[in-house]
Design a protein around this motif. Structure first.
Motif, PDB file in Angstrom:
ATOM      1  N   THR A 309       1.220  -1.258  -0.030  1.00 50.42           N
ATOM      2  CA  THR A 309       0.615  -0.597  -0.163  1.00 50.42           C
ATOM      3  C   THR A 309       0.723   1.305  -0.289  1.00 50.42           C
ATOM      4  N   GLU A 310       2.015   0.644   0.959  1.00 53.73           N
ATOM      5  CA  GLU A 310       2.643   2.514   1.037  1.00 53.73           C
ATOM      6  C   GLU A 310       3.800   2.710  -0.188  1.00 53.73           C
ATOM      7  N   ALA A 311       4.339   0.894  -0.281  1.00 58.71           N
ATOM      8  CA  ALA A 311       4.812   1.619  -2.265  1.00 58.71           C
ATOM      9  C   ALA A 311       3.460   2.082  -3.044  1.00 58.71           C
ATOM     10  N   LYS A 312       2.383   1.386  -2.889  1.00 63.68           N
ATOM     11  CA  LYS A 312       1.747   2.192  -5.109  1.00 63.68           C
ATOM     12  C   LYS A 312       1.634   3.747  -4.561  1.00 63.68           C
ATOM     13  N   ARG A 313       1.941   4.418  -3.148  1.00 61.21           N
ATOM     14  CA  ARG A 313       1.528   5.533  -3.255  1.00 61.21           C
ATOM     15  C   ARG A 313       2.521   5.976  -3.739  1.00 61.21           C
ATOM     16  N   ALA A 314       4.135   5.875  -3.136  1.00 62.03           N
ATOM     17  CA  ALA A 314       5.673   6.538  -2.653  1.00 62.03           C
ATOM     18  C   ALA A 314       5.375   6.011  -4.770  1.00 62.03           C
ATOM     19  N   VAL A 315       5.666   5.118  -5.557  1.00 59.11           N
ATOM     20  CA  VAL A 315       5.978   4.880  -6.890  1.00 59.11           C
ATOM     21  C   VAL A 315       4.637   6.038  -7.305  1.00 59.11           C
ATOM     22  N   SER A 316       3.684   5.901  -7.369  1.00 57.58           N
ATOM     23  CA  SER A 316       2.679   7.098  -8.197  1.00 57.58           C
ATOM     24  C   SER A 316       3.677   8.753  -7.507  1.00 57.58           C
ATOM     25  N   GLN A 317       3.267   8.841  -6.389  1.00 62.03           N
ATOM     26  CA  GLN A 317       4.183  10.364  -6.912  1.00 62.03           C
ATOM     27  C   GLN A 317       5.282  10.629  -7.198  1.00 62.03           C
ATOM     28  N   MET A 318       6.582   9.734  -7.419  1.00 62.34           N
ATOM     29  CA  MET A 318       7.531   9.722  -7.737  1.00 62.34           C
ATOM     30  C   MET A 318       7.641   9.735  -9.590  1.00 62.34           C
ATOM     31  N   LEU A 319       6.460   9.062 -10.129  1.00 57.27           N
ATOM     32  CA  LEU A 319       6.589   8.819 -10.586  1.00 57.27           C
ATOM     33  C   LEU A 319       6.129  10.939 -11.384  1.00 57.27           C
ATOM     34  N   GLU A 320       5.353  10.649 -10.575  1.00 61.13           N
ATOM     35  CA  GLU A 320       4.352  12.153 -10.573  1.00 61.13           C
ATOM     36  C   GLU A 320       4.923  13.495 -11.098  1.00 61.13           C
ATOM     37  N   ARG A 321       5.739  12.864  -9.973  1.00 62.51           N
ATOM     38  CA  ARG A 321       7.354  14.205 -10.213  1.00 62.51           C
ATOM     39  C   ARG A 321       8.140  14.525 -11.002  1.00 62.51           C
ATOM     40  N   GLY A 322       8.155  13.082 -11.613  1.00 59.55           N
ATOM     41  CA  GLY A 322       9.545  13.034 -12.636  1.00 59.55           C
ATOM     42  C   GLY A 322       8.995  13.548 -13.922  1.00 59.55           C
ATOM     43  N   ALA A 323       7.254  13.409 -13.834  1.00 59.64           N
ATOM     44  CA  ALA A 323       6.666  13.658 -15.176  1.00 59.64           C
ATOM     45  C   ALA A 323       6.733  15.438 -15.004  1.00 59.64           C
ATOM     46  N   LYS A 324       6.370  16.034 -14.093  1.00 60.64           N
ATOM     47  CA  LYS A 324       6.297  18.051 -13.847  1.00 60.64           C
ATOM     48  C   LYS A 324       7.916  18.217 -14.320  1.00 60.64           C
ATOM     49  N   ARG A 325       8.677  16.880 -13.680  1.00 62.83           N
ATOM     50  CA  ARG A 325       9.629  18.272 -13.894  1.00 62.83           C
ATOM     51  C   ARG A 325      10.126  17.547 -15.825  1.00 62.83           C
ATOM     52  N   ARG A 326       9.732  17.327 -16.010  1.00 61.49           N
ATOM     53  CA  ARG A 326      10.675  16.513 -17.291  1.00 61.49           C
ATOM     54  C   ARG A 326       9.148  17.096 -18.842  1.00 61.49           C
ATOM     55  N   GLY A 327       8.204  17.120 -17.940  1.00 67.54           N
ATOM     56  CA  GLY A 327       6.472  18.329 -18.542  1.00 67.54           C
ATOM     57  C   GLY A 327       6.056  16.945 -20.099  1.00 67.54           C
ATOM     58  N   VAL A 328       5.338  16.010 -19.190  1.00 65.43           N
ATOM     59  CA  VAL A 328       5.490  15.004 -19.761  1.00 65.43           C
ATOM     60  C   VAL A 328       3.935  14.086 -18.573  1.00 65.43           C
ATOM     61  N   ALA A 329       3.200  13.583 -19.528  1.00 72.44           N
ATOM     62  CA  ALA A 329       2.581  13.106 -18.732  1.00 72.44           C
ATOM     63  C   ALA A 329       2.884  12.123 -17.718  1.00 72.44           C
ATOM     64  N   ALA A 330       2.258  11.734 -16.111  1.00 79.19           N
ATOM     65  CA  ALA A 330       2.957  10.394 -15.811  1.00 79.19           C
ATOM     66  C   ALA A 330       2.272   9.573 -16.429  1.00 79.19           C
ATOM     67  N   PRO A 331       3.487   8.339 -16.465  1.00 74.20           N
ATOM     68  CA  PRO A 331       3.146   7.064 -17.342  1.00 74.20           C
ATOM     69  C   PRO A 331       2.358   5.961 -15.795  1.00 74.20           C
ATOM     70  N   LEU A 332       1.664   6.924 -15.416  1.00 72.19           N
ATOM     71  CA  LEU A 332       0.868   5.773 -14.101  1.00 72.19           C
ATOM     72  C   LEU A 332       0.272   4.605 -14.509  1.00 72.19           C
ATOM     73  N   ASP A 333      -0.493   4.828 -16.217  1.00 74.89           N
ATOM     74  CA  ASP A 333      -0.951   3.859 -16.379  1.00 74.89           C
ATOM     75  C   ASP A 333       0.269   1.758 -17.010  1.00 74.89           C
ATOM     76  N   LYS A 334       1.343   2.552 -16.676  1.00 78.68           N
ATOM     77  CA  LYS A 334       2.164   1.451 -16.824  1.00 78.68           C
ATOM     78  C   LYS A 334       2.786   0.436 -15.700  1.00 78.68           C
ATOM     79  N   MET A 335       2.087   0.979 -14.788  1.00 77.38           N
ATOM     80  CA  MET A 335       2.281   0.473 -13.380  1.00 77.38           C
ATOM     81  C   MET A 335       1.320  -0.410 -12.822  1.00 77.38           C
ATOM     82  N   SER A 336       1.131  -2.496 -12.878  1.00 77.43           N
ATOM     83  CA  SER A 336       0.102  -2.677 -12.269  1.00 77.43           C
ATOM     84  C   SER A 336       0.961  -3.467 -10.919  1.00 77.43           C
ATOM     85  N   TYR A 337      -0.060  -3.652  -9.727  1.00 76.29           N
ATOM     86  CA  TYR A 337       0.720  -4.195  -8.350  1.00 76.29           C
ATOM     87  C   TYR A 337       0.273  -5.539  -8.085  1.00 76.29           C
ATOM     88  N   SER A 338       0.734  -6.395  -7.399  1.00 78.27           N
ATOM     89  CA  SER A 338       0.159  -7.410  -7.067  1.00 78.27           C
ATOM     90  C   SER A 338       1.059  -8.080  -6.025  1.00 78.27           C
TER      91      SER A 338
END
Ligand SMILES: CC(C)(COP(=O)(O)OP(=O)(O)OC[C@H]1O[C@@H](n2cnc3c(N)ncnc32)[C@H](O)[C@@H]1OP(=O)(O)O)[C@@H](O)C(=O)NCCC(=O)NCCSC(=O)C[C@@H](O)CCCCCCCCCCCCC(=O)O
Length: 695
Positions: A309-338
């Motif tokens: 649960t913690e990792a899902k939140r952290a990974v999404s945040q890292m993807l969003e921060r990275g995307a913001k820096r690079r001015g692109v959309a966060a690739p959240l749809d690439k991630m799945s968890y199990s």
């Protein structure tokens, strides 16, 4: 990059279009699209003198139009800036990347660009060396037009449309820099402060600021003199040589080969469409982010629900921060968890990143071997464990390799790809290519404890501890290393990453023992000198920043500012007294020689053992994974710069003084290289091959 030479009323294209083979440049000859041919630096002059040629183009009374396709970098862009107009294809890339090679744009680039686009924008491009797209170049005013069509045709058309117009206003050297808002001196002082802080001893960025300042404050001719003076200093500096070596070293490591004869050009990688990451601790999260950012669908498996649960939140945040820096959309749809390992059944490649425990990893490799497709590659992110032992747990050991990332894995550029005796060339090629697609500098290394980076680091760390025993303080050791160019000295890094990390490894290696704190055996392990200082701090709960104290004091747990700790100084004094060690004055030179030469010596052993293919591999590992100052090339390049006979002599000196420290005993490869006349670092591979064949 192409140019046009006016001829009466007809404009004929110069023979240097973007597709044309780029021509090399000694200091004075014509640049190709990638700029000067770095391989030719230092050779005797050939071809038309570059700066007079650019001046002649600019002074010409026929309109000259540069047609830019592909790259216009360095000298290539400087030539274009001498033209009266510039037309770029929409896919072109432009820039003045000289700073990354320890140089500055010395064919007038530092003088023309600020005159054309203004001081702040020119400083940004020249200090960072970044490339810009044609669209950004147009916006900045570097080019006059962008085309999606045939650039040369567009340039001819453009030239015809401006034929007959006066050219005086097109000669950039005659411009003054556009005025800046605010005080010019204050602007340069602020930029210089920032650059000096970030450069950590690199001289080229500082010289770039000085050159642009000359453009802003001096007439063009005097600015050119200043540009030349600054370039002369850089050109002959060791830093430029180191950075240019590093440029080629990065390309050399991608052409890997192994002692078994496997090679990059004879081994086709397997296609990788989907990847799994096992374990979502710090490393697993970073690896998953790096994969998603590179466009790979990733399934991440974590069996502990809370961690998941913690990792899902952290990974999404890292993807969003990275995307913001690079001015692109966060690739959240690439991630799945199990939380179920069965979820990896359809992936092409798995990267295991669980806790560093052989028992646990073996179990996971058995499971993976049962669950995954038979041809899936199984990779481990272990930083020290035996890759071959893990391979032996699987049905297809030839499909097992190490992929050793460095924390934070989505930021650090280095990837050690570890091949075991059974790894197939195809498995190695696949991991190397995946690393490249992830934007990593991937280095193929053999399987041994610590691989290349950590194996060498051990010798360095040991010396840092011994220096404390002999009279140094963490501050003294760290400041010598920081002065050398590391962003942090060893003790600060250790506090940051946690002293317990090394303690755990030493316990597993049978080095950190409970209850042996006094008597002669306290400082001897496995027949050689050992310092238990790190263990003693851990026993007191001093794990570094996270506990508020370690080698330094941080005020509170999680504090980030290191201050010298009087408790630690008294502790060291008591420790020395208890063990009969008489402290002596240690100077920074000894710190550097002991720490760095011990590390370099281990590097020679690694080359001797065939664990790294060449000095370039070791140097890339240290520059991109361990904070070795880029402008010093890497440890093996540095050894060559210092001079192998000197390194050998100092190691002999220190080994005589510390015969109980085998890491200081000069390695036989170093002796043999010295005996064979200390060939330049670029020739070591040949020399090593010859030496191996004589054994
Ligand atoms: C261009 C790239 C972005 C392409 O990347 P890509 O990934 O597509 O390809 P590779 O990087 O793999 O490259 C393919 C291949 O090409 C080789 N290569 C690339 N660039 C160069 C180069 N500039 N020189 C030589 N070789 C190059 C590369 O090694 C690969 O070969 P391999 O065999 O390994 O496959 C990317 O390649 C890139 O970024 N390249 C570098 C671009 C760059 O930095 N250019 C600037 C060069 S410096 C320059 O231009 C200087 C100018 O300012 C002119 C200076 C004039 C000086 C005159 C005055 C001197 C006065 C003072 C001196 C006094 C001294 C004294 O008194 O003695």
């Amino acid at each position: 990059m192409g140019g046009f030479c006016g001829n009466k009323n007809i404009l004929a294209p110069k023979k240097c279009s973007g597709e044309a083979r780029h021509r090399g440049l000694t200091q004075n000859s014509a640049p190709g699209p990638k700029g000067a041919d770095i391989k030719e630096f230092g050779d005797s002059e050939s071809g038309p003198p570059l700066i007079p040629m650019i001046h002649a183009i600019e002074a010409g009374n026929k309109p000259m139009v540069a047609a830019i396709e592909g790259f216009a970098l360095g000298g290539g862009l400087e030539l274009a800036l001498g033209c009266h107009y510039r037309i770029a294809h929409s896919k072109a890339r432009l820039g003045l990347p000289e700073v990354t090679l320890g140089l500055l744009p010395a064919a007038g680039g530092s003088q023309r660009l600020p005159r054309l686009i203004g001081v702040p924008a020119a400083l940004d491009l020249i200090i960072t060396g970044r490339h810009v797209t044609a669209a950004e170049a147009l916006q900045l005013g570097i080019v006059d037009q962008v085309t999606d069509h045939h650039t040369v045709d567009a340039a001819v058309k453009f030239a015809l449309s401006v034929a007959g117009r006066p050219l005086d206003a097109r000669r950039i050297s005659s411009y003054s820099c556009p005025p800046v808002s605010g005080d010019l001196d204050a602007l340069f002082e602020e930029v210089m402060r920032k650059v000096r802080r970030g450069a950590r001893g690199a001289i080229a960025p500082v010289a770039c600021v000085q050159a642009v300042r000359a453009a802003a404050t001096l007439p063009y001719a005097r600015g050119m003199e200043r540009e030349r003076e600054l370039m002369a200093t850089l050109f002959t500096s060791g830093q430029a040589r180191a950075l240019q070596y590093s440029f080629f070293a990065q390309r050399a490591v991608s052409r890997w080969s192994t002692p078994s004869g496997a090679r990059w050009d004879a081994s086709a990688p397997k296609p990788v469409r989907k990847v799994a990451v096992i374990g979502l601790g710090t490393m697993g999260r970073g690896i998953a982010v790096a994969l998603a950012q590179a466009g790979f669908p990733v399934v991440s498996v974590e069996t502990q629900e809370k961690q998941l649960t913690e990792a899902k939140r952290a990974v999404s945040q890292m993807l969003e921060r990275g995307a913001k820096r690079r001015g692109v959309a966060a690739p959240l749809d690439k991630m799945s968890y199990s939380s179920n390992i069965q979820a990896v059944a359809d992936v092409d490649l798995v990267i295991e990143a669980v806790f560093e425990d052989m028992g646990l990893k073996k179990k996971i490799f058995q499971q993976l071997s049962a669950v995954c497709k038979p041809d899936a590659l199984l990779c481990t992110n272990t930083s020290s464990l035996d890759v071959d032992q893990l391979a032996s747990q699987t049905r297809n050991p030839e499909l097992v390799v190490g992929m050793h990332f460095f924390a934070p894995a989505h930021v650090m550029k280095l990837l050690e790809v570890v091949y075991g005796p059974r790894s197939s060339p195809q498995a190695l090629a696949t991991a190397m290519q995946l690393g490249k697609k992830m934007g990593k500098v991937s280095v193929a290394v053999g399987n041994c404890p610590g691989f290349v980076g950590n194996r060498m680091l051990k010798a360095y760390v040991e010396q840092a501890f011994f220096l404390l025993e002999e009279g140094a303080t963490p501050e003294l050791v760290d400041s010598a290393l920081e002065e050398f160019g590391f962003s942090m000295g060893f003790f600060k890094v250790s506090d940051l990453s946690g002293l317990d990390v090394g303690w755990k490894v030493r316990k597993e290696d049978g080095l950190a023992l409970p209850g042996v704190s006094t008597g002669p055996s306290a400082r001897i392990r496995q027949g050689r000198r050992y310092s238990p200082l790190g263990d003693l701090l851990c026993q007191r709960g001093r794990f570094g920043q996270k506990t508020g104290s370690g080698w330094y004091q941080y005020g509170k747990p999680g504090g980030r500012v290191a201050t010298p700790d009087p408790w630690l100084h008294s502790f060291l004094e008591e420790y020395r007294a208890q063990h009969g060690l008489v402290p002596r004055r240690i100077d920074p030179q000894e710190v550097l020689e002991r720490c760095l030469y011990a590390l370099i010596n281990e590097g020679f052993r690694i080359l001797e053992d065939g664990i790294a293919a060449g000095p370039e591999d070791i140097d890339c590992i240290y520059v991109f994974g361990y904070g070795w100052p880029h402008y010093r090339g890497g440890p093996m390049f540095y050894a060559a710069m210092v001079g192998l006979p000197k390194v050998l002599e100092r190691l002999e000196h220190y080994y005589r003084a510390h015969p109980d420290v085998p890491d200081l005993q000069p390695c036989s490869l170093l002796r043999r290289l010295v005996a064979s006349g200390s060939p330049p670092v670029q020739k070591w591979k040949e020399a090593i091959k010859k030496l191996h064949s004589q054994l």
